[in-house]
Design a protein around this motif. Structure first.
Motif, PDB file in Angstrom:
ATOM      1  N   THR A 114       0.825  -1.192   0.000  1.00  0.00           N
ATOM      2  CA  THR A 114       0.000   0.000   0.000  1.00  0.00           C
ATOM      3  C   THR A 114       0.867   1.252   0.000  1.00  0.00           C
ATOM      4  N   ASN A 115       0.266   2.348  -0.430  1.00  0.00           N
ATOM      5  CA  ASN A 115       0.964   3.641  -0.446  1.00  0.00           C
ATOM      6  C   ASN A 115       0.346   4.607   0.556  1.00  0.00           C
ATOM      7  N   GLU A 116      -0.328   4.104   1.569  1.00  0.00           N
ATOM      8  CA  GLU A 116      -0.990   4.960   2.541  1.00  0.00           C
ATOM      9  C   GLU A 116       0.005   5.522   3.545  1.00  0.00           C
ATOM     10  N   SER A 117      -0.383   6.655   4.139  1.00  0.00           N
ATOM     11  CA  SER A 117       0.459   7.278   5.159  1.00  0.00           C
ATOM     12  C   SER A 117       0.442   6.421   6.425  1.00  0.00           C
ATOM     13  N   PRO A 118       1.407   6.624   7.335  1.00  0.00           N
ATOM     14  CA  PRO A 118       1.416   5.844   8.578  1.00  0.00           C
ATOM     15  C   PRO A 118       0.134   6.023   9.399  1.00  0.00           C
ATOM     16  N   GLU A 119      -0.408   7.241   9.406  1.00  0.00           N
ATOM     17  CA  GLU A 119      -1.649   7.473  10.152  1.00  0.00           C
ATOM     18  C   GLU A 119      -2.807   6.696   9.548  1.00  0.00           C
ATOM     19  N   GLU A 120      -2.888   6.720   8.214  1.00  0.00           N
ATOM     20  CA  GLU A 120      -3.956   5.991   7.532  1.00  0.00           C
ATOM     21  C   GLU A 120      -3.800   4.487   7.759  1.00  0.00           C
ATOM     22  N   LEU A 121      -2.564   4.034   7.721  1.00  0.00           N
ATOM     23  CA  LEU A 121      -2.311   2.612   7.964  1.00  0.00           C
ATOM     24  C   LEU A 121      -2.739   2.209   9.370  1.00  0.00           C
ATOM     25  N   TYR A 122      -2.437   3.055  10.355  1.00  0.00           N
ATOM     26  CA  TYR A 122      -2.790   2.765  11.734  1.00  0.00           C
ATOM     27  C   TYR A 122      -4.312   2.708  11.898  1.00  0.00           C
ATOM     28  N   ILE A 123      -5.000   3.709  11.349  1.00  0.00           N
ATOM     29  CA  ILE A 123      -6.463   3.751  11.442  1.00  0.00           C
ATOM     30  C   ILE A 123      -7.067   2.544  10.743  1.00  0.00           C
ATOM     31  N   ASP A 124      -6.564   2.239   9.541  1.00  0.00           N
ATOM     32  CA  ASP A 124      -7.062   1.077   8.805  1.00  0.00           C
ATOM     33  C   ASP A 124      -6.815  -0.210   9.581  1.00  0.00           C
ATOM     34  N   LYS A 125      -5.629  -0.314  10.182  1.00  0.00           N
ATOM     35  CA  LYS A 125      -5.303  -1.518  10.938  1.00  0.00           C
ATOM     36  C   LYS A 125      -6.223  -1.671  12.152  1.00  0.00           C
ATOM     37  N   GLU A 126      -6.482  -0.575  12.854  1.00  0.00           N
ATOM     38  CA  GLU A 126      -7.388  -0.621  14.012  1.00  0.00           C
ATOM     39  C   GLU A 126      -8.796  -1.033  13.590  1.00  0.00           C
ATOM     40  N   ARG A 127      -9.278  -0.443  12.514  1.00  0.00           N
ATOM     41  CA  ARG A 127     -10.609  -0.765  11.999  1.00  0.00           C
ATOM     42  C   ARG A 127     -10.656  -2.233  11.570  1.00  0.00           C
ATOM     43  N   GLU A 128      -9.625  -2.668  10.870  1.00  0.00           N
ATOM     44  CA  GLU A 128      -9.567  -4.049  10.405  1.00  0.00           C
ATOM     45  C   GLU A 128      -9.501  -5.020  11.582  1.00  0.00           C
ATOM     46  N   GLU A 129      -8.739  -4.679  12.608  1.00  0.00           N
ATOM     47  CA  GLU A 129      -8.658  -5.541  13.790  1.00  0.00           C
ATOM     48  C   GLU A 129     -10.011  -5.676  14.466  1.00  0.00           C
ATOM     49  N   SER A 130     -10.742  -4.576  14.549  1.00  0.00           N
ATOM     50  CA  SER A 130     -12.063  -4.612  15.160  1.00  0.00           C
ATOM     51  C   SER A 130     -13.010  -5.506  14.358  1.00  0.00           C
ATOM     52  N   ILE A 131     -12.986  -5.330  13.052  1.00  0.00           N
ATOM     53  CA  ILE A 131     -13.830  -6.161  12.186  1.00  0.00           C
ATOM     54  C   ILE A 131     -13.399  -7.616  12.287  1.00  0.00           C
ATOM     55  N   ASN A 132     -12.094  -7.850  12.212  1.00  0.00           N
ATOM     56  CA  ASN A 132     -11.583  -9.226  12.292  1.00  0.00           C
ATOM     57  C   ASN A 132     -11.951  -9.895  13.608  1.00  0.00           C
ATOM     58  N   ASN A 133     -11.902  -9.145  14.699  1.00  0.00           N
ATOM     59  CA  ASN A 133     -12.283  -9.708  15.996  1.00  0.00           C
ATOM     60  C   ASN A 133     -13.747 -10.129  15.999  1.00  0.00           C
ATOM     61  N   ASN A 134     -14.603  -9.286  15.427  1.00  0.00           N
ATOM     62  CA  ASN A 134     -16.026  -9.626  15.357  1.00  0.00           C
ATOM     63  C   ASN A 134     -16.252 -10.845  14.458  1.00  0.00           C
ATOM     64  N   VAL A 135     -15.571 -10.874  13.334  1.00  0.00           N
ATOM     65  CA  VAL A 135     -15.717 -12.001  12.420  1.00  0.00           C
ATOM     66  C   VAL A 135     -15.173 -13.271  13.062  1.00  0.00           C
ATOM     67  N   ARG A 136     -14.000 -13.186  13.708  1.00  0.00           N
ATOM     68  CA  ARG A 136     -13.434 -14.363  14.387  1.00  0.00           C
ATOM     69  C   ARG A 136     -14.383 -14.898  15.451  1.00  0.00           C
ATOM     70  N   MET A 137     -14.965 -13.977  16.203  1.00  0.00           N
ATOM     71  CA  MET A 137     -15.888 -14.390  17.246  1.00  0.00           C
ATOM     72  C   MET A 137     -17.096 -15.100  16.624  1.00  0.00           C
ATOM     73  N   ALA A 138     -17.606 -14.545  15.546  1.00  0.00           N
ATOM     74  CA  ALA A 138     -18.755 -15.160  14.878  1.00  0.00           C
ATOM     75  C   ALA A 138     -18.371 -16.518  14.306  1.00  0.00           C
ATOM     76  N   LEU A 139     -17.224 -16.598  13.668  1.00  0.00           N
ATOM     77  CA  LEU A 139     -16.802 -17.853  13.057  1.00  0.00           C
ATOM     78  C   LEU A 139     -16.438 -18.908  14.085  1.00  0.00           C
ATOM     79  N   SER A 140     -15.987 -18.483  15.251  1.00  0.00           N
ATOM     80  CA  SER A 140     -15.549 -19.450  16.259  1.00  0.00           C
ATOM     81  C   SER A 140     -16.693 -20.315  16.782  1.00  0.00           C
ATOM     82  N   ILE A 141     -17.901 -19.839  16.654  1.00  0.00           N
ATOM     83  CA  ILE A 141     -19.033 -20.631  17.145  1.00  0.00           C
ATOM     84  C   ILE A 141     -19.564 -21.590  16.079  1.00  0.00           C
ATOM     85  N   LEU A 142     -19.035 -21.478  14.852  1.00  0.00           N
ATOM     86  CA  LEU A 142     -19.496 -22.334  13.765  1.00  0.00           C
ATOM     87  C   LEU A 142     -18.657 -23.602  13.672  1.00  0.00           C
ATOM     88  N   THR A 143     -19.248 -24.619  13.102  1.00  0.00           N
ATOM     89  CA  THR A 143     -18.497 -25.842  12.833  1.00  0.00           C
ATOM     90  C   THR A 143     -17.547 -25.575  11.660  1.00  0.00           C
TER      91      THR A 143
END
Length: 186
Positions: free
Chosen positions: A105-134
């Motif tokens: 990516t060519n994003e600035s460090p601030e944009e990368l940090y914000i994107d990473k935080e947002r992605e981590e939040s989404i990933n945590n929700n998705v992981r939690m949802a997927l963890s209950i599935l077979t």
């Protein structure tokens, strides 16, 4: 997501004839998508790369019986089978918590940090949802909503009937809804 690339007829004809340049074009069109797809199952990058190579060797050997129209589904099914075989042989586990895609990516460090935080939040929700599935439910949900395949395509890839795929999606969706509803009230 493994995008169905439109392979030009002339490239396909050259591919079937065994021309290296056409094989390279087909490989280049799909290799990165397969790699990302493989990371959704396991983060053993070397094993995933080996599976991609093995799939394309098999495809090259069977190129004269493959049909251009069915190639996308055949590729996904072959890769999925190769991954499971390789994970079984290597005694690897599927769907790790820390699988990441390698993206430039060519994003600035601030944009990368914000994107990473947002992605981590989404990933945590998705992981939690997927963890209950077979594992079967996780795979169907991945193919349907990440790979954007139709129910019919999923049934073909997994070797089950369309109604079974629909039932799995419905049960998984209900399970996730119920879990989030309970979590909301706690």
């Amino acid at each position: 997501m493994i995008v169905p690339h439109e392979i030009e007829i002339s490239v396909w004809e050259d591919f079937v004839k065994g021309r290296e340049s056409a094989f390279s074009k087909v490989y280049s069109a799909y290799a990165q998508d397969l790699y990302s797809y493989g990371l959704s199952y396991n983060n053993n990058r070397d094993l995933i790369k080996d599976c991609i190579q093995d799939v394309f060797i098999n495809i090259f050997n069977k190129r004269d019986i493959l049909r251009r129209e069915d190639f996308h589904l055949y590729l996904i099914k072959s890769f999925r089978n190769e991954l499971y075989r390789a994970f079984r042989d290597a005694k690897e586990t599927v769907l790790p918590e820390d699988a990441e895609e390698e993206l430039l990516t060519n994003e600035s460090p601030e944009e990368l940090y914000i994107d990473k935080e947002r992605e981590e939040s989404i990933n945590n929700n998705v992981r939690m949802a997927l963890s209950i599935l077979t594992p079967n439910q996780r795979e169907v949900m991945n193919l349907r909503f990440i790979e954007d395949l139709s129910v019919k395509e999923i049934a073909e890839i997994m070797g089950i009937n369309v109604q079974s795929v629909q039932n799995i999606i419905q049960r998984a969706t209900n399970k996730i809804r119920e879990r989030f509803r309970l979590r909301h009230f706690l």
